[in-house]
Motif scaffolding. Structure first.
Motif, PDB file in Angstrom:
ATOM      1  N   ALA A   1      -1.566   3.621  12.365  1.00 61.74           N
ATOM      2  CA  ALA A   1      -2.770   4.390  12.716  1.00 61.74           C
ATOM      3  C   ALA A   1      -3.873   4.141  11.691  1.00 61.74           C
ATOM      4  N   LEU A   2      -3.492   4.081  10.415  1.00 66.46           N
ATOM      5  CA  LEU A   2      -4.477   3.816   9.363  1.00 66.46           C
ATOM      6  C   LEU A   2      -5.118   2.438   9.565  1.00 66.46           C
ATOM      7  N   TYR A   3      -4.286   1.412   9.781  1.00 66.52           N
ATOM      8  CA  TYR A   3      -4.836   0.052   9.905  1.00 66.52           C
ATOM      9  C   TYR A   3      -5.727  -0.059  11.153  1.00 66.52           C
TER      10      TYR A   3
ATOM     11  N   GLN B   1       6.553  -1.850   9.004  1.00 65.24           N
ATOM     12  CA  GLN B   1       7.736  -1.649   9.835  1.00 65.24           C
ATOM     13  C   GLN B   1       7.323  -1.123  11.214  1.00 65.24           C
TER      14      GLN B   1
ATOM     15  N   ARG C   1      -5.485  12.944   2.309  1.00 63.11           N
ATOM     16  CA  ARG C   1      -6.769  13.257   1.666  1.00 63.11           C
ATOM     17  C   ARG C   1      -7.717  12.066   1.701  1.00 63.11           C
ATOM     18  N   GLY C   2      -7.393  11.044   2.483  1.00 65.12           N
ATOM     19  CA  GLY C   2      -8.280   9.881   2.568  1.00 65.12           C
ATOM     20  C   GLY C   2      -8.051   8.838   1.480  1.00 65.12           C
TER      21      GLY C   2
ATOM     22  N   ARG D   1      -0.956  12.738   0.051  1.00 70.17           N
ATOM     23  CA  ARG D   1      -1.317  12.124   1.341  1.00 70.17           C
ATOM     24  C   ARG D   1      -2.243  13.021   2.151  1.00 70.17           C
TER      25      ARG D   1
ATOM     26  N   GLY E   1      -5.376   6.698   1.101  1.00 68.40           N
ATOM     27  CA  GLY E   1      -4.897   5.448   1.703  1.00 68.40           C
ATOM     28  C   GLY E   1      -6.059   4.675   2.327  1.00 68.40           C
TER      29      GLY E   1
ATOM     30  N   LEU F   1       0.866  -1.177   0.000  1.00 67.91           N
ATOM     31  CA  LEU F   1       0.000   0.000   0.000  1.00 67.91           C
ATOM     32  C   LEU F   1       0.898   1.220   0.000  1.00 67.91           C
ATOM     33  N   ALA F   2       0.659   2.145  -0.903  1.00 65.46           N
ATOM     34  CA  ALA F   2       1.456   3.371  -0.910  1.00 65.46           C
ATOM     35  C   ALA F   2       0.669   4.494  -1.577  1.00 65.46           C
ATOM     36  N   VAL F   3       0.804   5.673  -1.015  1.00 67.12           N
ATOM     37  CA  VAL F   3       0.203   6.873  -1.600  1.00 67.12           C
ATOM     38  C   VAL F   3       1.338   7.861  -1.846  1.00 67.12           C
TER      39      VAL F   3
ATOM     40  N   ASN G   1       1.319  -6.356   7.141  1.00 66.78           N
ATOM     41  CA  ASN G   1       2.426  -6.059   8.064  1.00 66.78           C
ATOM     42  C   ASN G   1       3.051  -4.724   7.693  1.00 66.78           C
TER      43      ASN G   1
HETATM   44  C1  LIG Z   1       0.231   5.020   5.114  1.00 77.24           C
HETATM   45  C2  LIG Z   1      -0.260   5.776   3.890  1.00 77.24           C
HETATM   46  C3  LIG Z   1      -0.652   4.752   2.809  1.00 77.24           C
HETATM   47  C4  LIG Z   1      -1.475   6.632   4.288  1.00 77.24           C
HETATM   48  O1  LIG Z   1      -1.981   7.231   3.110  1.00 77.24           O
HETATM   49  P1  LIG Z   1      -2.849   8.605   3.177  1.00 77.24           P
HETATM   50  O2  LIG Z   1      -3.566   8.723   1.892  1.00 77.24           O
HETATM   51  O3  LIG Z   1      -2.014   9.731   3.593  1.00 77.24           O
HETATM   52  O4  LIG Z   1      -3.863   8.241   4.377  1.00 77.24           O
HETATM   53  P2  LIG Z   1      -5.297   8.881   4.617  1.00 77.24           P
HETATM   54  O5  LIG Z   1      -5.314  10.314   4.244  1.00 77.24           O
HETATM   55  O6  LIG Z   1      -6.306   7.997   3.981  1.00 77.24           O
HETATM   56  O7  LIG Z   1      -5.400   8.779   6.202  1.00 77.24           O
HETATM   57  C5  LIG Z   1      -5.990   7.656   6.802  1.00 77.24           C
HETATM   58  C6  LIG Z   1      -5.464   7.509   8.219  1.00 77.24           C
HETATM   59  O8  LIG Z   1      -4.063   7.192   8.198  1.00 77.24           O
HETATM   60  C7  LIG Z   1      -3.456   7.751   9.364  1.00 77.24           C
HETATM   61  N1  LIG Z   1      -2.476   8.755   8.967  1.00 77.24           N
HETATM   62  C8  LIG Z   1      -2.298   9.254   7.722  1.00 77.24           C
HETATM   63  N2  LIG Z   1      -1.283  10.153   7.738  1.00 77.24           N
HETATM   64  C9  LIG Z   1      -0.828  10.203   9.003  1.00 77.24           C
HETATM   65  C10 LIG Z   1       0.216  10.918   9.651  1.00 77.24           C
HETATM   66  N3  LIG Z   1       1.008  11.765   8.976  1.00 77.24           N
HETATM   67  N4  LIG Z   1       0.415  10.690  10.962  1.00 77.24           N
HETATM   68  C11 LIG Z   1      -0.346   9.817  11.642  1.00 77.24           C
HETATM   69  N5  LIG Z   1      -1.354   9.104  11.084  1.00 77.24           N
HETATM   70  C12 LIG Z   1      -1.587   9.305   9.792  1.00 77.24           C
HETATM   71  C13 LIG Z   1      -4.540   8.385  10.179  1.00 77.24           C
HETATM   72  O9  LIG Z   1      -5.075   7.397  11.059  1.00 77.24           O
HETATM   73  C14 LIG Z   1      -5.565   8.719   9.099  1.00 77.24           C
HETATM   74  O10 LIG Z   1      -6.863   8.818   9.627  1.00 77.24           O
HETATM   75  P3  LIG Z   1      -7.424  10.277  10.081  1.00 77.24           P
HETATM   76  O11 LIG Z   1      -7.375  11.115   8.857  1.00 77.24           O
HETATM   77  O12 LIG Z   1      -8.802   9.955  10.537  1.00 77.24           O
HETATM   78  O13 LIG Z   1      -6.502  10.745  11.158  1.00 77.24           O
HETATM   79  C15 LIG Z   1       0.837   6.765   3.349  1.00 77.24           C
HETATM   80  O14 LIG Z   1       1.276   7.568   4.435  1.00 77.24           O
HETATM   81  C16 LIG Z   1       2.021   6.066   2.711  1.00 77.24           C
HETATM   82  O15 LIG Z   1       2.015   5.764   1.520  1.00 77.24           O
HETATM   83  N6  LIG Z   1       3.092   5.842   3.514  1.00 77.24           N
HETATM   84  C17 LIG Z   1       4.320   5.241   3.013  1.00 77.24           C
HETATM   85  C18 LIG Z   1       4.130   3.806   2.574  1.00 77.24           C
HETATM   86  C19 LIG Z   1       3.523   2.976   3.689  1.00 77.24           C
HETATM   87  O16 LIG Z   1       3.821   3.176   4.857  1.00 77.24           O
HETATM   88  N7  LIG Z   1       2.663   1.997   3.289  1.00 77.24           N
HETATM   89  C20 LIG Z   1       1.921   1.176   4.225  1.00 77.24           C
HETATM   90  C21 LIG Z   1       2.729   0.280   5.041  1.00 77.24           C
HETATM   91  S1  LIG Z   1       3.344  -1.123   4.225  1.00 77.24           S
END
Ligand SMILES: CC(C)(COP(=O)(O)OP(=O)(O)OC[C@H]1O[C@@H](n2cnc3c(N)ncnc32)[C@H](O)[C@@H]1OP(=O)(O)O)[C@@H](O)C(=O)NCCC(=O)NCCS
Length: 246
Positions: free
Chosen positions: A221-223, A213, A186-187, A184, A189, A177-179, A211
């Motif tokens: 937090a997302l999961y 890191q 904006r919902g 990032r 992920g 999973l990656a955004v 899984n």
């Molecule tokens: C993890 C990831 C996929 C989240 O994508 P995103 O589009 O920014 O996430 P969303 O906007 O949908 O946010 C969903 C939830 O994620 C969590 N979250 C997102 N950004 C966060 C931040 N900077 N700090 C803490 N929690 C965060 C929160 O719980 C958030 O819910 P909320 O908005 O109600 O607080 C993105 O940060 C990413 O690509 N990270 C690097 C790759 C990675 O870690 N992949 C997954 C693990 S294998």
């Protein structure tokens, strides 16, 4: 290339640094570069024992510095230890029982084909060097399970994020999973996770595992926010110690 072991002959098919398959009689293992950034290999045991695995790891050690296992469940690391691997790191493991599924907020598309160039760009920008998958690893994440799907979300006319999901023997795996960092928060992920869970349930998975890191607070937090629970034992990754001879 072939390496003569005590009782078996190790054969290999493929050219390093591409994917290589090892075999010795019935035993099979696969190795690929860890990614494009580190001089390391990811070794996967399809079937076989510690002696075979040790021969494979020794052969791979001649090509690259470090040889890593896939993430293993507690209790299934014994063959790696006996093959001369040492525990290198831990991953957090989460499980979703596929109840109370929610609808994605953003438009999520299921793709028939893997556009490895686009996915690799997002993967590179999303993960630190040690955790990038690289093109071969991304392709492997799609082919690792008997059924799989690539979901994407778009923003400003380009692919902004992706999820790779697989189902094997009734268990779903959110493999990747990656955004894109610029999209990032904006919902997107969250929408990808929801689409991935719904896809797995439609393929009759009873749960989905994912899984990450230990220091990946955003992902954790997302999961948790999407209804995953922590599986206490986590996962282990093993690294081959070339000084070990079986
Ligand atoms: C993890 C990831 C996929 C989240 O994508 P995103 O589009 O920014 O996430 P969303 O906007 O949908 O946010 C969903 C939830 O994620 C969590 N979250 C997102 N950004 C966060 C931040 N900077 N700090 C803490 N929690 C965060 C929160 O719980 C958030 O819910 P909320 O908005 O109600 O607080 C993105 O940060 C990413 O690509 N990270 C690097 C790759 C990675 O870690 N992949 C997954 C693990 S294998």
């Amino acid at each position: 290339m072939s390496v003569t072991g005590r009782s078996e002959r190790l054969k290999s098919r493929g050219e390093w640094p591409g994917p290589v398959e090892f075999s010795a009689g019935w035993a099979r293992a696969h190795v690929r570069p860890w990614n494009e950034d580190l001089p390391a290999a990811a070794l996967r045991l399809e079937r076989g024992g510690a002696r075979f695995l040790n021969l494979c790891a020794q052969a791979v050690s001649a090509w690259t510095k470090d040889v890593f296992s896939p993430a293993t469940l507690p209790g299934s690391g014994r063959v790696w230890r006996e093959a001369g691997f040492e525990e290198w790191g831990q991953l957090l493991l989460f499980e979703h029982l596929l109840t109370d599924l929610k609808v994605p907020e953003a438009l999520v598309t299921e793709n028939d084909l893997l556009d490895v160039i686009v996915l690799n760009r997002i993967d590179r920008d999303s993960f630190p060097p040690a955790w990038r998958l690289g093109p071969i690893g991304l392709a492997e994440s799609v082919s690792a399970t008997s059924r799989s799907a690539i979901h994407t979300v778009a923003a400003d006319g380009e692919v902004a994020g992706f999820a790779v999901t697989g189902v094997s023997l009734g268990v779903g795996y959110l493999q990747r999973l990656a955004v894109d960092p610029k999209y990032r928060g904006r919902g997107l992920g969250r929408s990808l996770v929801r689409a991935s869970l719904t896809w797995a349930r439609r393929r009759r998975a009873i749960s989905v595992l994912v899984n990450t890191q230990p220091d990946n607070d955003q992902a954790a937090a997302l999961y948790r926010g999407e209804g995953f629970t922590d599986v206490a034992a986590g996962l282990q990754i093993w690294r081959f110690n070339p000084a070990t001879r079986n």
